[in-house]
Scaffold this active site. Structure first.
Site, PDB file in Angstrom:
ATOM      1  N   GLU A  20       0.850  -1.034   0.135  1.00 46.62           N
ATOM      2  CA  GLU A  20       0.125  -0.131   0.082  1.00 46.62           C
ATOM      3  C   GLU A  20       0.831   1.224   0.099  1.00 46.62           C
ATOM      4  OE1 GLU A  20      -2.630   0.132   3.390  1.00 46.62           O
ATOM      5  OE2 GLU A  20      -2.710   2.623   3.124  1.00 46.62           O
ATOM      6  N   GLU A  37      -2.897  11.838   2.608  1.00 49.47           N
ATOM      7  CA  GLU A  37      -3.722  11.591   3.620  1.00 49.47           C
ATOM      8  C   GLU A  37      -3.396  12.364   5.092  1.00 49.47           C
ATOM      9  OE1 GLU A  37      -3.407   7.320   5.391  1.00 49.47           O
ATOM     10  OE2 GLU A  37      -5.456   7.527   5.696  1.00 49.47           O
TER      11      GLU A  37
END
Ligand SMILES: *[C@@H]1O[C@H](CO)[C@@H](O)[C@H](O)[C@H]1NC(C)=O
Ligand SMILES: *[C@@H]1O[C@H](CO)[C@@H](O)[C@H](O)[C@H]1NC(C)=O
Ligand SMILES: *[C@@H]1O[C@H](CO)[C@@H](O)[C@H](O)[C@H]1NC(C)=O
Ligand SMILES: *[C@@H]1O[C@H](CO)[C@@H](O)[C@H](O)[C@H]1NC(C)=O
Ligand SMILES: *[C@@H]1O[C@H](CO)[C@@H](O)[C@H](O)[C@H]1NC(C)=O
Length: 376
Positions: free
Chosen positions: A137, A142
Site C-alpha cells: 500500500e 492522507e
C-alpha cells in the site's frame, strides 16, 4: 580502459533511456475523468467513518462527482442533506478505485487545486495491490481535520524499511516519523514521512492554488515529490516529464532497504473522503484543532463545504514493461483490469489505526493504554 568506458557509456545510456521511455499510459482529465473507475458503495465498514459511499449513478445524480467549468474533476462529500435528526446518519460520499493498475516503472502525477479539509474530514489519495498487505500500500495524500502538512506512508509485509534517519540524511526533504513499513510494527503505523510544507494539505494547499504530487516507482525505489503551484517544474504537465531534473524528493523509500519488486504488485489508485472514523474522529486527533465530539458535526451539511477534491488531472506514465496496467488514455476506452474492484480496502482501516498510534504516542502518551483499549 576502452571497454570500461563503453560499459560506463552504455550504463549512462540505459539510465537515461529508461527515463525517456516513460510513456503516457492513463490520463484522467476533464469530461472523461470518471470513466475508468469503480465506485465502491456502502458503509465505511473498515474505518468506521460516518459516510455512505455512493454508486456511480447516485454520485453523478447528487453532484458528488462532476466536472466544473474549468474542466476540473470534483469529488465531494454531500453538503446539502440535513442529518441532524438521524443518529445513524451516514453522509453521502465517494470512494473510487481505478480499473487500470500502476506497475513498477511508473510515474503517477496528480495536479489538484483543492483537497478536502475541515473538522471531521478525512481524505485520501492512495494505492494498493490486490491483497493486503502482501501486495503493498502506498499513501500519497492522507491527513485529517485541520492538518496543514501531508503525510506519505508505505504498508507492507515484513522486511521493507525506510533507512533510519541517521543513514538517510539528504535523500529527502520530508521528516521521517517512522521507518518500518511492516504492517505489524507499532500497530501498522507504516513507514511514515511528513511533508515539510504547511501548504501540502488543507486550507494552505487550497489558498496556494494547490500543487502537484508525483510518485516515481523504479528500480531505485519509490520517490514522491510535492510541488506547490508556483514551484511545479515546467516539464511536469508535458508529455515527457523527467523526474531526474526535479531535485531531492519529498519522500524516498530506496530499494536498498525495501525491495519494491518483492513487496509491491501493480497498484490500484484510490480516492476517498471519509468522516470521523478511527482516525479523524479520535478525540486525541480531533480535539487539538477542533472542538467537541467529531460525530456531532456529521449531521450539519455546512460543515462539508470544503470537503472536496478539485483535480486538474491525474496521469500515469509507464516505461512499457507493464504487466498489470491497462492502457487508458482519454476516454479510458476498453480497460479490463485485474481484480481491483474487489472491495479490498481493509488497509485504510489499518493505516488509520497505525496513525492513531503515532498521534497518540506523540500527544497523549499517558492515556494511550486505556484509550486504545476502548477505541480499538
Ligand atoms: C471500470 O469498472 C467498472 C466495474 O467495476 C465498470 O462498470 C466500468 O465500465 C469500467 N470502466 C471502464 C472504462 O472500463
Ligand atoms: C497485518 O497483516 C496480517 C496479514 O498478513 C494480518 O493478519 C494482521 O492483522 C495485520 N496487522 C495489522 C495491525 O493490521
Ligand atoms: C521498467 O521499470 C522497471 C522498474 O524500474 C524495471 O524493472 C523494468 O526493467 C523497466 N522496463 C523497461 C522496458 O525499461
Ligand atoms: C456546498 O459546497 C460547495 C463547494 O463544494 C459550495 O459551492 C456550495 O455552495 C455548498 N452548498 C451549500 C448548500 O452551501
Ligand atoms: C473491508 O476490508 C475487507 C478486507 O479486509 C474487504 O474485504 C471489505 O470489502 C472491506 N469493506 C469495505 C466496506 O470497504
Amino acid at each position: 580502459m576502452h571497454n570500461l568506458a563503453l560499459v560506463a557509456l552504455a550504463a549512462a545510456f540505459c539510465t537515461s533511456s529508461a527515463n525517456a521511455a516513460l510513456k503516457l499510459a492513463q490520463n484522467y482529465q476533464g469530461a472523461n475523468f470518471f470513466d475508468g473507475w469503480t465506485f465502491q458503495n456502502g458503509i465505511d465498514a473498515n474505518t468506521t467513518g460516518n459516510v455512505l459511499y455512493q454508486t456511480r449513478e447516485q454520485a453523478l445524480q447528487e453532484g458528488l462527482v462532476s466536472v466544473n467549468a474549468a474542466g476540473h474533476a470534483i469529488i465531494k462529500v454531500d453538503n446539502t442533506t440535513d442529518g441532524t435528526q438521524d443518529p445513524t446518519f451516514g453522509r453521502p460520499s465517494v470512494k473510487i478505485l481505478s480499473n487500470a493498475t500502476v506497475p513498477a516503472g511508473s510515474l503517477v502525477i496528480l495536479d489538484a487545486v483543492f483537497m478536502p479539509y475541515g473538522c471531521s474530514v478525512w481524505p485520501a489519495f492512495w494505492m494498493q495491490g490486490p491483497n493486503w498487505p502482501d501486495d503493498g500500500e502506498i499513501d500519497i495524500v492522507e491527513n485529517v481535520n485541520l492538518a496543514t502538512n501531508n503525510r506519505y506512508a508505505l504498508h507492507t509485509l515484513q522486511g521493507c524499511m525506510h533507512p533510519p534517519a541517521d543513514q538517510s540524511t539528504g535523500i529527502e526533504t520530508g521528516t521521517l516519523m517512522a521507518p518500518d513499513c511492516f504492517n505489524q510494527t507499532n500497530g501498522n503505523e507504516g513507514c511514515l514521512i511528513q511533508d515539510p510544507s504547511p501548504n501540502s494539505f488543507g486550507a494552505g494547499f487550497a489558498a496556494n492554488g494547490g500543487g502537484v504530487f508525483a510518485l516515481l516507482w523504479d528500480d531505485t525505489g519509490i520517490k514522491i515529490w510535492f510541488f506547490t503551484r508556483s514551484a511545479i517544474p515546467s516539464d511536469v504537465p508535458s508529455n515527457s516529464p523527467n523526474p531526474s531534473g526535479w531535485g531531492t524528493p519529498t519522500a524516498f523509500y530506496p530499494s536498498t532497504t525495501c525491495d519494491t519488486s518483492k513487496f509491491f504488485s501493480p497498484q490500484t489508485i484510490i480516492f476517498d473522503i471519509s468522516i470521523c472514523g478511527n482516525f479523524a474522529g479520535i478525540p486525541s486527533v480531533f480535539n487539538p484543532s477542533c472542538p467537541g465530539l467529531c460525530t456531532n458535526l456529521v449531521g450539519t451539511p455546512s460543515n462539508y463545504n470544503t470537503a472536496y477534491f478539485e483535480i486538474a488531472y491525474l496521469r500515469v506514465f509507464t516505461n512499457g514493461s507493464s504487466t498489470g496496467s491497462t492502457t487508458q488514455t482519454g476516454s479510458g476506452s476498453g480497460s479490463t483490469p485485474k481484480a481491483t474492484g474487489s472491495g479490498s480496502s481493509g488497509n485504510l482501516h489499518r493505516t488509520s489505526t497505525a496513525t492513531i498510534f503515532t498521534v497518540l504516542a506523540a500527544i497523549a502518551l499517558p492515556l494511550i493504554g486505556g484509550y486504545l483499549s476502548v477505541t480499538l
